[in-house]
Write an enzyme that holds these catalytic residues in place. Structure first.
Site, PDB file in Angstrom:
ATOM      1  N   ILE B  11      43.832  79.917 -32.722  1.00 32.41           N
ATOM      2  CA  ILE B  11      43.429  80.402 -34.034  1.00 32.41           C
ATOM      3  C   ILE B  11      43.762  79.356 -35.100  1.00 32.41           C
ATOM      4  O   ILE B  11      44.532  78.436 -34.864  1.00 32.41           O
ATOM      5  CB  ILE B  11      44.133  81.736 -34.396  1.00 32.41           C
ATOM      6  CG1 ILE B  11      45.657  81.594 -34.293  1.00 32.41           C
ATOM      7  CG2 ILE B  11      43.625  82.845 -33.510  1.00 32.41           C
ATOM      8  CD1 ILE B  11      46.425  82.718 -34.966  1.00 32.41           C
ATOM      9  N   CYS B  12      43.150  79.549 -36.256  1.00 35.58           N
ATOM     10  CA  CYS B  12      43.357  78.684 -37.408  1.00 35.58           C
ATOM     11  C   CYS B  12      44.827  78.730 -37.835  1.00 35.58           C
ATOM     12  O   CYS B  12      45.387  79.821 -37.844  1.00 35.58           O
ATOM     13  CB  CYS B  12      42.484  79.196 -38.555  1.00 35.58           C
ATOM     14  SG  CYS B  12      41.689  77.896 -39.462  1.00 35.58           S
ATOM     15  N   PRO B  13      45.480  77.663 -38.194  1.00 35.68           N
ATOM     16  CA  PRO B  13      45.028  76.269 -38.249  1.00 35.68           C
ATOM     17  C   PRO B  13      45.551  75.450 -37.084  1.00 35.68           C
ATOM     18  O   PRO B  13      45.664  74.251 -37.190  1.00 35.68           O
ATOM     19  CB  PRO B  13      45.688  75.791 -39.544  1.00 35.68           C
ATOM     20  CG  PRO B  13      47.016  76.489 -39.526  1.00 35.68           C
ATOM     21  CD  PRO B  13      46.798  77.804 -38.818  1.00 35.68           C
TER      22      PRO B  13
END
Lengths: 398, 74
Positions: B11-13
């Site tokens: 997932i981000c980041p």
């Protein structure tokens, strides 16, 4: 390529069928359905992300997403200002626009902002961000959404305490009361411009930021070629975040013109409370909640769906159609177990924060600042603080 | 043979953060790091972070929403 288009067409066909069905039941349903599709599609195409808007400023010194957010709010402020000036012709103390997101201000706004800010950075996406990422196949975002529902429920249990302690006595500060309609709009736009300049300063201090490389397009040989290129720009390539921001701001104005500002955590809270009720664990009556606008708790009234249900489900379907058309749907399963804990915990924090602050990054921020409401700005400042804390935390969770 | 970092599913980041930490740890003698990702926003953030560390970026679409990013020391 062609299969992507076929899959997206199937999703749009389903959307059309539901629209017709809903329209025959209640025109509110179909209208909210259409808005939800447009919001979801735009969020997905622009990869519009409030979490990264704040986080990337602190983590990377990038302001790309924040610029889109600021532009969207500037567009919405002008439209909201016009709508509200028609709704409240004469400015009288104590008279508010019926649907603008002007909610009581207090400690709950600040704490809600901080919790939401930490949560969205931990979960890798805010409420709306997690919503469209779910449609792109991010399993972590499904977990974050479950956490969001849980956090909203916990907040509902504590609502009456917050109501007594802080919300019921909090002032509802609406800028037109002191500055008049034009003055409030001008001050809001100037403040947004000042925020934009601050973003530029942050970027400058961090050093260079490489622009996204332009996509080369072949020389056009006619209208058919132009149309094909246009189709690719809209349905396949990602939209520039400024475009997405402006479109979301415009859609928000349209929705307010028709009914009310954009927001959806109120509806998600209704699902949480309703689900808890199935297990006999529903919170009791929530004092004062029905007197407030915006994304405040909606007590479960026994109905399964209402117009807002159509909005939220359409946001999923619109972003799903967007992801399919661009070939961006893929199940993404995190390999590290810690990500699931992070996403769920982040979701819970977001849910609790949105519960007491009466909205998420949409309702309490993206729709509140354009409502010319002071609570929007206070929420924003504490959201930034929370995002900063969250950024420190994720750097330590490898 | 270049080192490969697989950040699919992240997932981000984290795709960007794990790339940055891999670039910082890349031995002097190694010229190229290959990153495999399925996270489109990373295509926006990695080039700038790589450039700040002295790497150029080449992105190749593998298809199915996956990309191979070649980061080369300047």
């Amino acid at each position: 390529m062609a299969t992507n288009a076929m899959r997206a067409l199937a999703a749009w066909a389903l959307a059309a069928v539901v629209f017709v069905w809903a329209h025959n039941h209640d025109t509110q349903f179909s209208m909210y359905w259409a808005f939800g599709l447009a919001f979801g599609f735009t969020l997905q195409r622009g990869r519009f992300c409030f979490a990264s808007a704040f986080r990337d400023l602190f983590l990377l010194g990038h302001g790309r997403n924040m610029k889109g957010v600021l532009l969207g709010m500037a567009v919405a402020s002008v439209g909201f200002g016009l709508v509200m000036s028609r709704q409240v012709g004469m400015i009288i103390e104590g008279i508010y626009p019926p649907a603008g997101n002007v909610v009581p201000l207090g400690v709950h706004t600040a704490l809600g902002g901080v919790l939401f800010g930490v949560g969205m950075v931990l979960a890798g996406g805010c409420a709306s961000g997690s919503l469209y990422r779910m449609s792109e196949g991010y399993v972590a975002s499904w977990v974050a959404f479950a956490g969001l529902m849980g956090g909203l429920l916990v907040a509902a249990y504590t609502w009456n305490w917050w109501w007594e302690t802080s919300i019921s006595t909090g002032p509802r500060l609406w800028l037109p009361h002191t500055l008049g309609h034009p003055g409030a709009l001008v001050v809001t736009l100037l403040a947004l411009a000042a925020a934009y300049i601050w973003v530029l300063r942050v970027e400058h201090r961090a050093g260079m930021v490489l622009p996204t490389p332009p996509v080369k397009s072949a020389t056009s040989t006619g209208v058919a070629d132009d149309l094909r290129a246009l189709g690719r720009t809209v349905f396949v390539r990602g939209w520039p975040v400024l475009t997405a921001g402006a479109v979301l701001g415009g859609l928000n104005v349209m929705l307010f013109t028709a009914q009310e500002p954009w927001g959806f955590t109120g509806e998600v809270s209704r699902w949480s409370i309703g689900l808890a009720g199935v297990f006999g664990a529903a919170p009791g009556p929530l004092t004062g909640a029905d007197q407030l606008p915006g994304c405040v708790f909606v007590p479960s009234d026994g109905t399964i769906f209402n117009h807002m249900t159509f909005l939220v489900i359409a946001m999923w379907l619109g972003s799903f159609a967007g992801a399919l058309g661009a070939g961006e749907f893929k199940l993404r399963v995190p390999k590290q177990p810690v990500r699931y804990a992070q996403s769920f915990g982040g979701g819970v924090l977001m849910g609790y924060g949105a519960g007491i602050a009466m909205g998420c990054t949409i309702g309490a921020f993206f729709s509140s600042i354009p409502s010319l409401a002071v609570n929007g700005w206070v929420f924003a400042i504490f959201l930034a603080l929370g995002a900063w804390i969250g950024t420190q935390a994720i750097s330590r969770i490898a | 043979m270049a080192q490969t970092l697989d950040v699919r599913g992240e997932i981000c980041p984290y795709p960007m953060m794990r790339t940055v930490s891999a670039l910082k740890k890349l031995p002097e003698g190694e010229k190229v790091l290959e990153v495999v990702t399925d996270h489109a926003p990373a295509l926006d953030t990695i080039p700038t972070q790589a450039a700040r560390l002295g790497f150029t970026t080449e992105v190749e679409e593998v298809g199915g929403s996956e990309w191979r990013i070649l980061l080369t020391r300047v």
